[in-house]
Design a protein around this motif. Structure first.
Motif, short mmCIF file in Angstrom:
data_model
loop_
_atom_site.label_atom_id
_atom_site.label_comp_id
_atom_site.label_asym_id
_atom_site.label_seq_id
_atom_site.Cartn_x
_atom_site.Cartn_y
_atom_site.Cartn_z
N ALA A 33 32.19 142.14 13.22
CA ALA A 33 30.79 141.75 13.35
C ALA A 33 30.62 140.38 12.70
O ALA A 33 31.10 140.16 11.59
CB ALA A 33 29.88 142.77 12.68
N ASP A 34 29.97 139.45 13.42
CA ASP A 34 29.73 138.12 12.87
C ASP A 34 28.90 138.24 11.60
O ASP A 34 27.91 138.99 11.55
CB ASP A 34 28.99 137.27 13.91
N SER A 37 25.08 136.76 12.43
CA SER A 37 24.27 137.39 13.48
C SER A 37 24.45 138.90 13.56
O SER A 37 23.59 139.59 14.11
CB SER A 37 24.62 136.78 14.84
N LEU A 39 26.47 140.23 15.48
CA LEU A 39 26.97 140.49 16.83
C LEU A 39 28.50 140.58 16.83
O LEU A 39 29.16 139.97 16.00
CB LEU A 39 26.52 139.39 17.79
N SER A 92 32.90 134.44 20.65
CA SER A 92 31.63 135.18 20.70
C SER A 92 31.27 135.44 22.16
O SER A 92 31.95 134.99 23.08
CB SER A 92 30.53 134.39 20.00
N THR A 96 29.58 144.27 23.94
CA THR A 96 29.39 145.27 22.90
C THR A 96 30.58 145.30 21.95
O THR A 96 31.64 144.75 22.26
CB THR A 96 29.22 146.67 23.52
#
Length: 121
Positions: A33-34, A37, A39, A92, A96
């Motif tokens: 996960a970034d 963000s 994401l 990126s 999902t």
């Protein structure tokens, strides 16, 4: 060489680097996960030869948009801001977390082809 021959040669199109496509050998990859963000992103570790090729490519293409291609599909097309001379990259826009995990596993296993080329404008 005659002046006419020299003129004719000068009118030939120069080779286009827009079609230059380089393959990058991925050492391993991991879905994370970034930090900013949250994401999903894929952290990719390149081998030394791939790092050198990528550094040369990004160094001569600063300010240009480049396609990151995985298995023939453009995943993302960022603008190169500066030469990238590191063995660790983040990809990126991978969907999902489950999709990122699956792609990272394929990259780590050498089952996916990673390439970069200048984007067509």
């Amino acid at each position: 060489m005659t002046i006419l021959t020299a003129l004719a040669l000068s009118m030939l199109p120069l080779p286009s680097f827009a079609q230059e496509r380089i393959a990058l050998l991925v050492h391993d990859a991991e879905a994370i996960a970034d930090a900013l963000s949250g994401l999903p992103v894929i952290e990719v570790h390149l081998g030394k030869k791939a790092q050198t090729r990528f550094a040369l490519f990004t160094g001569r293409n600063v300010g240009k948009r480049t396609d990151l291609i995985v298995d023939g599909q453009v995943l993302t097309s960022p603008v190169i801001q500066t030469q990238i001379n590191t063995s660790t990259l983040q990809i990126s826009g991978v969907g999902t977390m489950a999709e990122a995990v699956a792609l990272a596993a394929r990259l780590s296993a050498g089952a996916a082809m990673v390439e970069v080329q200048l984007a067509a404008d």
